[in-house]
Design an enzyme around this catalytic site. Structure first.
Site, PDB file in Angstrom:
ATOM      1  N   GLU A  55      19.451  62.223  69.701  1.00  0.00           N
ATOM      2  CA  GLU A  55      20.916  62.101  69.722  1.00  0.00           C
ATOM      3  C   GLU A  55      21.422  61.210  70.860  1.00  0.00           C
ATOM      4  O   GLU A  55      22.461  60.583  70.720  1.00  0.00           O
ATOM      5  CB  GLU A  55      21.624  63.461  69.705  1.00  0.00           C
ATOM      6  CG  GLU A  55      21.476  64.305  70.933  1.00  0.00           C
ATOM      7  CD  GLU A  55      22.176  65.652  70.818  1.00  0.00           C
ATOM      8  OE1 GLU A  55      23.176  65.778  70.102  1.00  0.00           O
ATOM      9  OE2 GLU A  55      21.701  66.611  71.471  1.00  0.00           O
ATOM     10  N   CYS A  64      38.425  65.563  66.732  1.00  0.00           N
ATOM     11  CA  CYS A  64      39.369  64.795  67.537  1.00  0.00           C
ATOM     12  C   CYS A  64      39.963  65.666  68.636  1.00  0.00           C
ATOM     13  O   CYS A  64      39.958  66.886  68.552  1.00  0.00           O
ATOM     14  CB  CYS A  64      40.504  64.275  66.663  1.00  0.00           C
ATOM     15  SG  CYS A  64      39.924  63.396  65.221  1.00  0.00           S
ATOM     16  N   LYS A 101      31.473  66.306  70.303  1.00  0.00           N
ATOM     17  CA  LYS A 101      30.970  67.547  70.880  1.00  0.00           C
ATOM     18  C   LYS A 101      31.173  68.740  69.964  1.00  0.00           C
ATOM     19  O   LYS A 101      30.302  69.560  69.786  1.00  0.00           O
ATOM     20  CB  LYS A 101      31.689  67.782  72.210  1.00  0.00           C
ATOM     21  CG  LYS A 101      31.303  69.055  72.934  1.00  0.00           C
ATOM     22  CD  LYS A 101      29.999  68.871  73.628  1.00  0.00           C
ATOM     23  CE  LYS A 101      29.540  70.101  74.385  1.00  0.00           C
ATOM     24  NZ  LYS A 101      28.081  70.052  74.596  1.00  0.00           N
ATOM     25  N   LYS A 109      17.326  66.455  71.160  1.00  0.00           N
ATOM     26  CA  LYS A 109      17.878  65.944  72.424  1.00  0.00           C
ATOM     27  C   LYS A 109      17.586  64.461  72.549  1.00  0.00           C
ATOM     28  O   LYS A 109      18.447  63.665  72.872  1.00  0.00           O
ATOM     29  CB  LYS A 109      17.217  66.724  73.562  1.00  0.00           C
ATOM     30  CG  LYS A 109      17.965  67.096  74.738  1.00  0.00           C
ATOM     31  CD  LYS A 109      19.069  68.103  74.645  1.00  0.00           C
ATOM     32  CE  LYS A 109      20.085  67.904  73.635  1.00  0.00           C
ATOM     33  NZ  LYS A 109      20.726  68.993  73.048  1.00  0.00           N
ATOM     34  N   GLU A 120      14.408  71.407  69.356  1.00  0.00           N
ATOM     35  CA  GLU A 120      15.490  71.057  70.285  1.00  0.00           C
ATOM     36  C   GLU A 120      15.116  69.844  71.134  1.00  0.00           C
ATOM     37  O   GLU A 120      15.950  68.959  71.362  1.00  0.00           O
ATOM     38  CB  GLU A 120      15.818  72.276  71.167  1.00  0.00           C
ATOM     39  CG  GLU A 120      16.859  72.050  72.236  1.00  0.00           C
ATOM     40  CD  GLU A 120      18.229  71.601  71.718  1.00  0.00           C
ATOM     41  OE1 GLU A 120      18.450  71.612  70.496  1.00  0.00           O
ATOM     42  OE2 GLU A 120      19.062  71.206  72.553  1.00  0.00           O
ATOM     43  N   ASN A 133      44.048  66.904  64.112  1.00  0.00           N
ATOM     44  CA  ASN A 133      42.608  67.153  64.177  1.00  0.00           C
ATOM     45  C   ASN A 133      42.261  67.965  62.946  1.00  0.00           C
ATOM     46  O   ASN A 133      42.815  69.036  62.729  1.00  0.00           O
ATOM     47  CB  ASN A 133      42.267  67.937  65.455  1.00  0.00           C
ATOM     48  CG  ASN A 133      40.808  68.378  65.472  1.00  0.00           C
ATOM     49  OD1 ASN A 133      39.951  67.724  64.870  1.00  0.00           O
ATOM     50  ND2 ASN A 133      40.530  69.467  66.147  1.00  0.00           N
ATOM     51  N   GLY A 134      41.340  67.467  62.122  1.00  0.00           N
ATOM     52  CA  GLY A 134      40.955  68.189  60.908  1.00  0.00           C
ATOM     53  C   GLY A 134      40.930  67.250  59.720  1.00  0.00           C
ATOM     54  O   GLY A 134      40.890  66.023  59.880  1.00  0.00           O
ATOM     55  N   ARG A 155      35.344  64.925  72.517  1.00  0.00           N
ATOM     56  CA  ARG A 155      35.579  65.414  71.160  1.00  0.00           C
ATOM     57  C   ARG A 155      35.596  64.281  70.130  1.00  0.00           C
ATOM     58  O   ARG A 155      35.562  64.520  68.918  1.00  0.00           O
ATOM     59  CB  ARG A 155      36.925  66.152  71.082  1.00  0.00           C
ATOM     60  CG  ARG A 155      37.029  67.334  72.008  1.00  0.00           C
ATOM     61  CD  ARG A 155      38.356  68.024  71.827  1.00  0.00           C
ATOM     62  NE  ARG A 155      38.488  68.537  70.476  1.00  0.00           N
ATOM     63  CZ  ARG A 155      37.996  69.681  70.057  1.00  0.00           C
ATOM     64  NH1 ARG A 155      37.356  70.459  70.884  1.00  0.00           N
ATOM     65  NH2 ARG A 155      38.154  70.065  68.818  1.00  0.00           N
ATOM     66  N   TRP A 201      37.788  60.955  66.267  1.00  0.00           N
ATOM     67  CA  TRP A 201      36.469  60.867  65.653  1.00  0.00           C
ATOM     68  C   TRP A 201      36.760  60.683  64.171  1.00  0.00           C
ATOM     69  O   TRP A 201      37.218  61.596  63.500  1.00  0.00           O
ATOM     70  CB  TRP A 201      35.677  62.153  65.906  1.00  0.00           C
ATOM     71  CG  TRP A 201      34.251  62.090  65.453  1.00  0.00           C
ATOM     72  CD1 TRP A 201      33.179  61.656  66.177  1.00  0.00           C
ATOM     73  CD2 TRP A 201      33.732  62.502  64.179  1.00  0.00           C
ATOM     74  NE1 TRP A 201      32.034  61.755  65.434  1.00  0.00           N
ATOM     75  CE2 TRP A 201      32.339  62.260  64.216  1.00  0.00           C
ATOM     76  CE3 TRP A 201      34.286  63.029  63.019  1.00  0.00           C
ATOM     77  CZ2 TRP A 201      31.504  62.551  63.123  1.00  0.00           C
ATOM     78  CZ3 TRP A 201      33.471  63.307  61.943  1.00  0.00           C
ATOM     79  CH2 TRP A 201      32.097  63.074  62.004  1.00  0.00           C
ATOM     80  N   HIS A 237      -0.618  68.257  56.552  1.00  0.00           N
ATOM     81  CA  HIS A 237      -0.217  68.390  55.143  1.00  0.00           C
ATOM     82  C   HIS A 237       0.658  67.227  54.686  1.00  0.00           C
ATOM     83  O   HIS A 237       1.380  67.350  53.706  1.00  0.00           O
ATOM     84  CB  HIS A 237       0.489  69.732  54.917  1.00  0.00           C
ATOM     85  CG  HIS A 237      -0.424  70.892  55.154  1.00  0.00           C
ATOM     86  ND1 HIS A 237      -1.451  71.220  54.299  1.00  0.00           N
ATOM     87  CD2 HIS A 237      -0.502  71.776  56.176  1.00  0.00           C
ATOM     88  CE1 HIS A 237      -2.112  72.259  54.777  1.00  0.00           C
ATOM     89  NE2 HIS A 237      -1.552  72.617  55.925  1.00  0.00           N
TER      90      HIS A 237
HETATM   91  C1  AGP Z   1      23.580  69.346  70.397  1.00  0.00           C
HETATM   92  O1  AGP Z   1      23.280  68.586  71.494  1.00  0.00           O
HETATM   93  C2  AGP Z   1      24.718  68.944  69.597  1.00  0.00           C
HETATM   94  N1  AGP Z   1      25.834  68.543  70.336  1.00  0.00           N
HETATM   95  C3  AGP Z   1      25.005  69.809  68.389  1.00  0.00           C
HETATM   96  O2  AGP Z   1      23.834  69.949  67.662  1.00  0.00           O
HETATM   97  C4  AGP Z   1      25.629  71.204  68.630  1.00  0.00           C
HETATM   98  O3  AGP Z   1      24.684  72.060  69.187  1.00  0.00           O
HETATM   99  C5  AGP Z   1      26.137  71.752  67.285  1.00  0.00           C
HETATM  100  O4  AGP Z   1      27.124  70.891  66.787  1.00  0.00           O
HETATM  101  C6  AGP Z   1      26.669  73.157  67.385  1.00  0.00           C
HETATM  102  O5  AGP Z   1      27.754  73.224  68.264  1.00  0.00           O
HETATM  103  P1  AGP Z   1      28.302  74.610  68.785  1.00  0.00           P
HETATM  104  O6  AGP Z   1      27.213  75.239  69.614  1.00  0.00           O
HETATM  105  O7  AGP Z   1      29.495  74.253  69.596  1.00  0.00           O
HETATM  106  O8  AGP Z   1      28.632  75.446  67.587  1.00  0.00           O
END
Ligand code: AGP
Length: 608
Positions: free
Chosen positions: A488, A2, A603, A485, A481, A101-102, A27, A75, A504
């Site tokens: 997500e 959050c 994020k 990408k 990756e 937040n938490g 966030r 969030w 396999h």
């Molecule tokens: C990637 O696009 C994501 N947003 C996510 O996997 C991100 O890389 C992961 O949460 C790690 O975040 P950080 O690099 O801020 O630790």
């Protein structure tokens, strides 16, 4: 996850708070709320939906009078994203508002205790216990009340507190989550991230766990857990607000893709002097480096994928065993780590809860910790023994792009530096690798320029239900990756597979409806990839091949081709990612997805 923001000053608080929330929306964005003190009581508006929706409800904040207040973008963890569960939460007597937040891990016990005493709960959140505890403990001394309340909480809690009996005063508390104080002229602020503050001030204080602060329009006072006043360093943010705005692009993600040549340059250039790699904030002697019998890289998500690339590159150049492990797994193992382990932690935000926990676990066992981090002053940067900042600038889109590629650049710098120091590569190879690193920004630009037809490919493939990314060695790490990408931001199912592993089991899923993205940039393994391409084509799949620019053979194998600029083989993952980022972006756009704020994501994952 959050985002929280607080303001106290002499001007109307709500518009300032809404502006801060807009910048923190990355966030969390399932609901938002704001509370201000209007001179008599706390006025509050909160609702599920976006910050823009909240702005409409409050007429851009104009409807809320008052010059101090707190605001939140959520969030959801405990309770669905409803109006009632949105923050702030009020105490029963309405004299306290709190944002959080938490996760308050002992909230069930606290809730039972408070309900037993007659407190009535309005929401399903863990946060509401904090509001009731504040009311319960309030004895006219807000500082003591906040301390008493915080002492009852377990878990992670960054709190903002507004009290109707203490006009103009705010408190904020930090325990396991980001919290930054902003120092203005006749006004002061707190927020989860400097992006919420830079339009008003560049003078900030990074809070540490266990600390809390009192803010009035004229003063900020920081205390340690025991309530003792402490002196904190004021830092100056070096980037401007434009860096955190879209700058004419439709989405932050596209802006950040396009910023990559400059971002990678910012990672690389300051670290190369007279042809030698040197780090301003990190140094180890040869003897120290030799004392490590292994390197452990830990991270989450894309940062973990960068770590996987790092493993290949560091092992290849330094001949030191490297393990790369997900932080969420490492933290709950009994890892074989001691003072002979060099730990490399990779994180864009520097606030990822699992990464911080894994880091603490390993450092507690004696590992020396080097952090590769983007956000200056973040928790990971401050906990680590040494830091390499990536200097990518603020990354707002939830899907990381420049965050990831600059992590790769930092890992390449480290690998070549360490190989040189250990004498594992000769001078000519060292010099060649350094100039290959310096060439990365222009390679990234070329990768952008080369792939004008990615948009057209995305238009052709956007209706796919499922696809596979395959590769070998570094291409396999890059495939992970590329696959993440796409899924997500477009919500299309995709999986990354080591190309040789398909047969396999997973090849059972290959049929004529499937697209396979084959990463073929490791030239020594090109023939092996051709075999894997033929295996999937024999089962009807269509193939999109990525190969080094000028490779003609790929046209005979793949249905569509994306070229990657040629460069050092060890560093291909970086330019290779550009067309894959663009492919994901355009597919998501074709499908009308909310690219910068994909569903269910946030994020910075500051909860477990
Ligand atoms: C990637 O696009 C994501 N947003 C996510 O996997 C991100 O890389 C992961 O949460 C790690 O975040 P950080 O690099 O801020 O630790």
């Amino acid at each position: 996850m959050c985002g929280i923001v607080g303001f106290t000053g002499c001007t109307q608080a709500a518009p300032v708070l809404l502006d801060g929330l807009r910048r923190l929306e990355y966030r969390g964005y399932d609901s938002a709320g704001v509370a201000v003190f209007d001179g008599e009581r706390i006025e509050m508006v909160k609702a599920s939906g976006s910050v823009e929706h909240l702005a409409e409800l409050t007429d851009g904040g104009a409807k809320l009078r008052g010059t101090s207040g707190i605001a939140h973008t959520r969030w959801a963890t405990h309770g669905a994203p409803t109006d009632t569960n949105a923050h702030p939460h009020l105490s029963e007597n309405g004299r306290f508002a709190v944002i959080h937040n938490g996760i308050v891990e002992n909230f069930a016990a606290l809730r039972a205790e408070l309900e037993g005493e007659g407190y009535v709960f309005a929401s399903e959140t863990d946060t509401e216990v904090v509001a009731h505890l504040l009311e319960k403990y309030y004895d006219g001394d807000l500082k003591r009340t906040v301390m008493r309340t915080a002492s009852r909480l377990e878990g992670s809690y960054v709190l903002g507190v507004l009290c109707a009996d203490e006009p103009g005063r705010l408190f904020c508390v930090k325990e396991a989550g980001p919290l930054i104080l902003g120092l203005g002229v006749g006004e002061n602020y707190f927020a989860s991230d400097v992006t919420a503050l830079v339009s008003r001030t560049k003078n900030v204080i990074y809070m540490d766990d266990g600390e809390f602060a009192e803010l009035t329009s004229e003063h900020i006072t920081v205390f340690d857990r025991t309530g003792r006043e402490i002196t904190k360093t004021v830092s100056h943010v070096v980037w401007d607000i434009e860096a955190a705005e879209k700058g004419g692009y439709d989405h932050f993600m596209m802006k950040e893709i396009m910023e990559q040549p400059r971002a990678v340059k910012s990672t690389v250039e300051p670290r190369i002097r007279d042809g030698k790699i040197c780090f301003e904030d990190f140094d180890l002697s040869r003897a120290e480096l030799e004392s490590y019998n292994k390197i452990v890289i830990t991270a989450c998500g894309s940062a973990y994928h960068a770590g996987m690339v790092g493993k290949y590159v560091i092992e290849s150049l330094c001949r030191i065993p490297v393990e790369c492990e997900l932080a969420s797994e490492l933290r709950y193992r009994d890892p074989i780590i001691d003072g002979h382990t060099l730990l490399i932690v990779v994180s864009q935000s520097g606030e990822t809860a699992d990464t911080i926990a894994a880091m603490r676990e390993c450092m507690g066992r004696g590992a020396h910790c080097l952090a590769i981090v983007n956000v200056v002053g973040s928790t990971i940067a401050r906990l680590a023994d040494s830091v390499i900042y990536t200097h990518a600038g603020p990354e707002i889109a939830v899907a990381t792009t420049k965050g990831y590629t600059t992590q790769l650049a930092a890992l390449y710098l480290f690998a070549v530096w360490a190989a040189g120091l250990l004498g594992r590569i000769d001078e000519a190879r060292y010099a060649g690798l350094v100039s290959s690193i310096r060439a990365l920004p222009s390679q990234v630009q070329r990768a952008i320029d080369l792939n004008v037809h990615v948009k057209y490919l995305a238009e052709r493939w956007h209706e796919l239900k499922s696809l596979f990314f395959i590769g070998r060695n570094i291409d396999y790490a890059a495939a992970m990756e590329g696959s993440l990408k796409l899924k997500e931001i477009s919500y299309i199912h995709s999986e990354a597979y080591a190309a040789g592993e398909l047969k396999h089991g997973t090849i059972a899923l290959i049929d004529e409806k499937r697209l396979v993205v084959a990463l073929c940039c490791q030239e020594a393994l090109f023939d092996k990839m051709v075999s894997n391409i033929q295996e999937v084509k024999a089962r009807g799949a269509k193939v999109l091949g990525l190969a080094p620019e000028g490779n003609r053979r790929i046209f005979a194998e793949a249905d569509d081709v994306l070229y990657v600029p040629r460069g050092e083989q060890l560093f291909t993952a970086l330019p290779e990612m550009i067309p894959l980022q663009l492919f994901a972006y355009y597919i998501a756009r074709e499908n009308g997805c909310d690219i910068d704020k994909p569903r269910n994501l946030a994020k910075s994952v500051t909860v477990e």
